[in-house]
Motif scaffolding. Structure first.
Motif, PDB file in Angstrom:
ATOM      1  N   PHE A 313     -13.162  15.555   6.789  1.00 48.54           N
ATOM      2  CA  PHE A 313     -13.541  14.070   7.439  1.00 48.54           C
ATOM      3  C   PHE A 313     -15.071  14.515   6.366  1.00 48.54           C
ATOM      4  CE2 PHE A 313     -12.255  14.195  11.488  1.00 48.54           C
ATOM      5  CZ  PHE A 313     -11.297  12.860  11.433  1.00 48.54           C
ATOM      6  N   SER A 314     -15.686  15.728   6.100  1.00 52.48           N
ATOM      7  CA  SER A 314     -17.097  14.851   5.195  1.00 52.48           C
ATOM      8  C   SER A 314     -16.263  14.426   3.640  1.00 52.48           C
ATOM      9  CB  SER A 314     -17.548  16.848   4.231  1.00 52.48           C
ATOM     10  OG  SER A 314     -16.084  17.945   4.243  1.00 52.48           O
ATOM     11  N   GLN A 315     -15.405  14.998   2.847  1.00 49.49           N
ATOM     12  CA  GLN A 315     -15.379  13.668   2.023  1.00 49.49           C
ATOM     13  C   GLN A 315     -14.844  13.060   1.617  1.00 49.49           C
ATOM     14  OE1 GLN A 315     -11.651  17.566   0.776  1.00 49.49           O
ATOM     15  NE2 GLN A 315     -12.733  17.431  -0.805  1.00 49.49           N
ATOM     16  N   TYR A 316     -13.953  12.880   3.541  1.00 47.79           N
ATOM     17  CA  TYR A 316     -13.912  11.336   3.977  1.00 47.79           C
ATOM     18  C   TYR A 316     -14.868  10.122   3.580  1.00 47.79           C
ATOM     19  CZ  TYR A 316     -12.556   6.605   5.452  1.00 47.79           C
ATOM     20  OH  TYR A 316     -12.047   5.431   6.697  1.00 47.79           O
ATOM     21  N   PHE A 317     -16.115  10.862   4.423  1.00 47.27           N
ATOM     22  CA  PHE A 317     -17.290   9.854   4.078  1.00 47.27           C
ATOM     23  C   PHE A 317     -17.852   9.823   2.850  1.00 47.27           C
ATOM     24  CE2 PHE A 317     -16.410  10.656   8.785  1.00 47.27           C
ATOM     25  CZ  PHE A 317     -16.234   9.194   9.769  1.00 47.27           C
ATOM     26  N   GLN A 318     -17.826  10.836   2.658  1.00 49.88           N
ATOM     27  CA  GLN A 318     -18.979  11.379   1.046  1.00 49.88           C
ATOM     28  C   GLN A 318     -18.018  10.125  -0.316  1.00 49.88           C
ATOM     29  OE1 GLN A 318     -21.570  14.682   0.316  1.00 49.88           O
ATOM     30  NE2 GLN A 318     -20.866  15.398   2.631  1.00 49.88           N
ATOM     31  N   LEU A 319     -17.029  10.542  -0.165  1.00 43.61           N
ATOM     32  CA  LEU A 319     -16.096  10.368  -2.116  1.00 43.61           C
ATOM     33  C   LEU A 319     -15.501   8.692  -1.249  1.00 43.61           C
ATOM     34  CD1 LEU A 319     -15.236  13.858  -3.158  1.00 43.61           C
ATOM     35  CD2 LEU A 319     -16.644  12.284  -3.452  1.00 43.61           C
ATOM     36  N   ALA A 320     -15.501   8.816  -0.095  1.00 41.64           N
ATOM     37  CA  ALA A 320     -14.549   7.773   0.000  1.00 41.64           C
ATOM     38  C   ALA A 320     -15.383   6.338   0.808  1.00 41.64           C
ATOM     39  CB  ALA A 320     -13.138   7.576   1.075  1.00 41.64           C
ATOM     40  N   THR A 445      -3.365  16.191  -5.436  1.00 38.34           N
ATOM     41  CA  THR A 445      -2.575  15.691  -5.818  1.00 38.34           C
ATOM     42  C   THR A 445      -2.392  14.629  -6.111  1.00 38.34           C
ATOM     43  OG1 THR A 445      -1.295  17.315  -6.340  1.00 38.34           O
ATOM     44  CG2 THR A 445       0.250  15.171  -6.364  1.00 38.34           C
ATOM     45  N   LYS A 446      -2.766  13.868  -3.867  1.00 41.35           N
ATOM     46  CA  LYS A 446      -2.977  12.735  -3.645  1.00 41.35           C
ATOM     47  C   LYS A 446      -3.857  11.936  -4.970  1.00 41.35           C
ATOM     48  CE  LYS A 446       0.954  11.880  -0.851  1.00 41.35           C
ATOM     49  NZ  LYS A 446       1.805  11.157  -1.278  1.00 41.35           N
ATOM     50  N   VAL A 447      -4.716  11.674  -5.154  1.00 37.00           N
ATOM     51  CA  VAL A 447      -5.957  11.593  -5.020  1.00 37.00           C
ATOM     52  C   VAL A 447      -5.285  10.817  -6.912  1.00 37.00           C
ATOM     53  CG1 VAL A 447      -8.587  11.851  -5.854  1.00 37.00           C
ATOM     54  CG2 VAL A 447      -7.751  11.812  -3.868  1.00 37.00           C
ATOM     55  N   THR A 448      -5.095  12.099  -7.278  1.00 36.62           N
ATOM     56  CA  THR A 448      -5.135  11.908  -8.808  1.00 36.62           C
ATOM     57  C   THR A 448      -4.046  10.667  -9.415  1.00 36.62           C
ATOM     58  OG1 THR A 448      -5.084  14.380  -9.693  1.00 36.62           O
ATOM     59  CG2 THR A 448      -4.354  13.102 -11.098  1.00 36.62           C
ATOM     60  N   ASP A 449      -3.095  10.890  -8.574  1.00 39.53           N
ATOM     61  CA  ASP A 449      -1.588   9.392  -8.368  1.00 39.53           C
ATOM     62  C   ASP A 449      -2.132   8.445  -8.418  1.00 39.53           C
ATOM     63  OD1 ASP A 449      -0.429  11.607  -8.932  1.00 39.53           O
ATOM     64  OD2 ASP A 449       0.798  12.126  -7.017  1.00 39.53           O
ATOM     65  N   TYR A 450      -3.428   8.319  -6.729  1.00 37.00           N
ATOM     66  CA  TYR A 450      -4.090   6.959  -6.250  1.00 37.00           C
ATOM     67  C   TYR A 450      -4.967   6.313  -7.797  1.00 37.00           C
ATOM     68  CZ  TYR A 450      -1.830   7.560  -2.132  1.00 37.00           C
ATOM     69  OH  TYR A 450      -0.609   7.556  -0.774  1.00 37.00           O
ATOM     70  N   VAL A 451      -5.573   7.786  -8.527  1.00 38.54           N
ATOM     71  CA  VAL A 451      -6.541   7.475  -9.212  1.00 38.54           C
ATOM     72  C   VAL A 451      -5.830   6.340 -10.529  1.00 38.54           C
ATOM     73  CG1 VAL A 451      -8.431   7.720 -10.548  1.00 38.54           C
ATOM     74  CG2 VAL A 451      -8.640   8.910  -8.419  1.00 38.54           C
ATOM     75  N   GLY A 452      -5.302   6.897 -11.385  1.00 38.68           N
ATOM     76  CA  GLY A 452      -4.160   6.347 -12.449  1.00 38.68           C
ATOM     77  C   GLY A 452      -3.513   5.526 -12.038  1.00 38.68           C
ATOM     78  N   GLU A 453      -2.897   5.023 -10.679  1.00 36.41           N
ATOM     79  CA  GLU A 453      -2.203   4.027 -10.749  1.00 36.41           C
ATOM     80  C   GLU A 453      -3.456   2.630 -10.428  1.00 36.41           C
ATOM     81  OE1 GLU A 453      -0.631   2.227  -6.429  1.00 36.41           O
ATOM     82  OE2 GLU A 453      -0.124   3.889  -6.960  1.00 36.41           O
ATOM     83  N   PRO A 476     -15.346  14.444  -8.797  1.00 39.02           N
ATOM     84  CA  PRO A 476     -15.905  13.226  -9.913  1.00 39.02           C
ATOM     85  C   PRO A 476     -17.272  12.514  -9.336  1.00 39.02           C
ATOM     86  CG  PRO A 476     -14.442  11.677  -8.379  1.00 39.02           C
ATOM     87  CD  PRO A 476     -14.492  13.268  -8.017  1.00 39.02           C
ATOM     88  N   ASP A 477     -18.258  11.951 -10.160  1.00 37.78           N
ATOM     89  CA  ASP A 477     -19.867  12.022  -9.886  1.00 37.78           C
ATOM     90  C   ASP A 477     -19.901  10.157  -9.804  1.00 37.78           C
ATOM     91  OD1 ASP A 477     -22.157  11.261  -9.275  1.00 37.78           O
ATOM     92  OD2 ASP A 477     -23.162  12.674 -10.593  1.00 37.78           O
ATOM     93  N   LEU A 478     -19.082  10.179  -8.570  1.00 40.00           N
ATOM     94  CA  LEU A 478     -19.262   8.150  -8.126  1.00 40.00           C
ATOM     95  C   LEU A 478     -20.470   7.746  -8.502  1.00 40.00           C
ATOM     96  CD1 LEU A 478     -17.501   8.854  -4.612  1.00 40.00           C
ATOM     97  CD2 LEU A 478     -16.408   8.173  -6.232  1.00 40.00           C
ATOM     98  N   GLU A 490     -12.878   5.547  -4.234  1.00 38.70           N
ATOM     99  CA  GLU A 490     -13.134   5.555  -3.142  1.00 38.70           C
ATOM    100  C   GLU A 490     -12.057   5.002  -2.530  1.00 38.70           C
ATOM    101  OE1 GLU A 490     -16.309   3.040  -2.349  1.00 38.70           O
ATOM    102  OE2 GLU A 490     -18.139   3.850  -3.194  1.00 38.70           O
ATOM    103  N   ASP A 491     -11.426   4.454  -3.229  1.00 37.38           N
ATOM    104  CA  ASP A 491     -10.491   3.909  -2.779  1.00 37.38           C
ATOM    105  C   ASP A 491      -8.878   5.107  -2.578  1.00 37.38           C
ATOM    106  OD1 ASP A 491      -7.731   1.933  -1.003  1.00 37.38           O
ATOM    107  OD2 ASP A 491      -6.761   2.155  -3.419  1.00 37.38           O
ATOM    108  N   ALA A 492      -8.693   5.304  -3.847  1.00 36.95           N
ATOM    109  CA  ALA A 492      -7.496   7.327  -3.704  1.00 36.95           C
ATOM    110  C   ALA A 492      -8.207   8.060  -2.447  1.00 36.95           C
ATOM    111  CB  ALA A 492      -7.974   7.636  -5.503  1.00 36.95           C
ATOM    112  N   TYR A 493      -9.947   7.866  -2.605  1.00 34.48           N
ATOM    113  CA  TYR A 493      -9.961   9.503  -1.717  1.00 34.48           C
ATOM    114  C   TYR A 493      -9.482   9.328  -0.194  1.00 34.48           C
ATOM    115  CZ  TYR A 493     -12.018  12.952  -5.158  1.00 34.48           C
ATOM    116  OH  TYR A 493     -11.818  13.513  -5.390  1.00 34.48           O
ATOM    117  N   GLY A 494     -10.027   7.497   0.485  1.00 32.03           N
ATOM    118  CA  GLY A 494      -9.219   6.904   1.669  1.00 32.03           C
ATOM    119  C   GLY A 494      -8.090   7.422   1.886  1.00 32.03           C
ATOM    120  N   HIS A 495      -7.524   6.352   0.797  1.00 32.96           N
ATOM    121  CA  HIS A 495      -6.271   6.520   0.978  1.00 32.96           C
ATOM    122  C   HIS A 495      -5.377   8.537   0.720  1.00 32.96           C
ATOM    123  CE1 HIS A 495      -2.225   4.296  -0.131  1.00 32.96           C
ATOM    124  NE2 HIS A 495      -1.799   5.393   1.113  1.00 32.96           N
TER     125      HIS A 495
END
Length: 531
Positions: A313-320, A445-453, A476-478, A490-495
């Motif tokens: 949850f902490s990663q979701y709220f900070q990075l997404a 792995t998921k974040v890397t894929d979603y960011v690349g896409e 990353p430093d947003l 943000e979209d990648a981390y949320g997903h």
């Protein structure tokens, strides 16, 4: 041969009876019990706080100490690993030595680890200190339930297990909140994330010395060091594999085969040693009891869900969602509210009725539903939706967590109380440790894929960024990113976090299915009664 001090009778009502004074005298009043538990609850609060307080401070800690992504992972995993591996040993020692002395020893170990962790000059030193902290936390986690069981009958224990669950809830979500505030306060700094628990632990030591009075059961002491070493090695190897698989090497690789095979072999050797030990650390005969076996399995699956919530949850709220560390903690309050309410209310109702299975099953339904709903969250999901989903999950965890230990304690003789309690706690910690490591790898792995896409959709210039610095689970430093790229992150981390919760839901469902097969035995009013 087992003997006791004159204040208690081995295995009798004096030591383990319902709400009786530990000295075998008149029954303890609610006030006397709460006084005796005050230091224990404070120690438990400090222990859980130390496990969660670093989550919102980790990016700054690792950046300051010059560590990489592997260090980031191991600051969390090292503590969980040590806690998991040492829980059975603490439980066994509680059957052999003074429980009060062991609680105080666990607190001292925790304080030493915390002080040196705050003085760390490298990520390696910090990880080593987190191992020491984890040993102390493992002792406090296992011993809290055992000490309660030594003073309070199963029927009355539901009420006080609720208080323990509420303490766990406040510390679990209050940790990230406090860590965020400390991190955002310039004149404190991240080192105070480790110092802040020390004065509470010292106060808990003093209070325990004055209020906790239990009879000391004297036995011929035989500690199963071989068993303790083998189970620690087996669990540690498994967690090392889960932590690095998918990053340092592929999931399907020779390293995976070697580590998993080695863990299984060490586990098999552990079973062999335990079957022949005169005083095993985990008596295998306990698993002939269907309730203990099923409760252990359910705890394993609940651990995955419970720790997934507190870590991600902490990663979701900070990075997404771009929130500060402090706000990240504030926004998780619905989960703590649900956990607090359900653990307290279920404990009170169970004490009055003696019935607990409906709470376990209901908790399993809510945890599964909550995680399933959280599986659909994205970076732009309305917060009130996320809050409701968190509350549902918190309600479910509060109903299951303490009551799985309670139903186990209800069906074992006094001499096995420590071992049986620690077995259930061990499997919950194991599920949490493996879950955090595996789901963390999935998230990377998921974040890397979603960011690349997402970057490819922005055009060739953005696509040239590749994975945008998220490869290998990098963070990353947003604030340093241009707006279009930041939205992709943000979209990648949320997903990605949504996917993590979705993958956690089947484990909660398995916990629910296992609890359906646990036979309900009404809680006893005395330890000597037959269930």
């Amino acid at each position: 041969m087992a003997t006791t001090t004159p204040s208690g009778v081995r295995g009798g009502h004096a030591e383990h009876g319902g709400a009786d004074a530990p000295d075998g005298g008149a029954p303890m009043t609610h006030r006397q019990i709460m006084e005796a538990l005050s230091g224990l609850l404070l120690g438990m609060f400090v222990a859980i706080l130390s496990s969660t307080i670093v989550s919102n401070a980790l990016p700054e800690i690792i950046g300051d100490l010059g560590g990489g992504q592997s260090a980031y992972t191991w600051v969390v995993t090292a503590s969980l690993l040590a806690m998991t591996a040492t829980t059975p040993l603490w439980g066994k020692l509680a059957d052999l030595f003074s429980k009060k002395l062991l609680v105080q020893l666990a607190l001292i170990v925790y304080v030493l680890g915390s002080v040196v962790a705050g003085l760390s000059t490298s990520s390696g030193m910090l990880i080593a200190c987190r191992v020491v902290q984890g040993i102390g936390v493992g002792g406090l986690s296992a011993l809290a339930q055992i000490v309660m069981a030594a003073m309070i009958s199963p029927r009355e224990r539901g009420r006080y297990s609720g208080y323990l669950g509420a303490t766990f809830a406040v510390a679990t979500v209050g940790g990230p909140l406090l860590g965020g505030v400390i991190t955002d306060t310039d004149w404190l700094g991240w080192r105070w994330c480790f110092y802040v628990g020390v004065p509470f632990a010292v106060v808990a030591l003093v209070v325990l010395q004055k209020t906790l009075k239990l009879p000391v059961v004297k036995r011929e002491v035989t500690v199963d060091w071989w068993g303790a070493s083998l189970i620690s090695a087996s669990v540690s190897l498994l967690l090392v594999w889960v932590t690095f698989a998918g990053d340092k090497y592929a999931w399907a690789s020779w390293q995976t085969a070697a580590m998993v095979g080695g863990s299984v072999a060490l586990g098999a050797l552990f079973v062999l040693v335990e079957s022949r030990a005169s005083d095993p650390i985990i008596p295998l005969r306990l698993f002939r009891n269907r309730t203990i076996t099923l409760a252990s399995l359910a705890s394993l699956f609940v651990g995955v869900a419970m720790f997934a919530g507190t870590v991600f949850f902490s990663q979701y709220f900070q990075l997404a969602r771009g929130e500060s560390p402090t706000m990240s903690g504030v926004l998780t309050i619905p989960m703590i509210g649900g956990l607090f309410v359900s653990s307290t209310v279920s404990g009170l109702v169970i004490t009055r009725t003696g019935r607990w299975k409906a709470w376990l099953v209901g908790g399993g339904v809510l945890v599964t539903a909550g995680l399933g709903l959280l599986g659909g969250i994205r970076y732009d999901t309305p917060y009130w939706h996320v809050a409701v989903f968190m509350a549902v999950m918190g309600l479910g965890i509060g109903m299951m967590m303490q009551n799985l230990v309670l139903c186990t304690q209800n069906q074992v003789p006094p001499q096995d109380l420590g071992a049986a309690s620690s077995v259930v706690t061990f499997f919950r910690s194991l599920g949490g440790a493996v879950g955090v490591s595996a789901l963390g790898a999935v998230l990377g792995t998921k974040v890397t894929d979603y960011v690349g896409e997402g970057l490819r959709k922005l055009g060739p210039e953005a696509a040239a960024l590749g994975h945008g610095g998220t490869g290998g689970g990098g963070i990353p430093d947003l604030d340093a990113l241009p707006e279009p790229v930041r939205l992709v992150m943000e979209d990648a981390y949320g997903h990605g976090v949504g996917d993590v919760f979705l993958y956690s839901a089947p484990f909660a469902l398995l916990a629910l299915l296992v609890t359906l097969f646990i036979k309900e035995v009404a809680l006893r009013t005395h330890h000597g009664e037959e269930g």
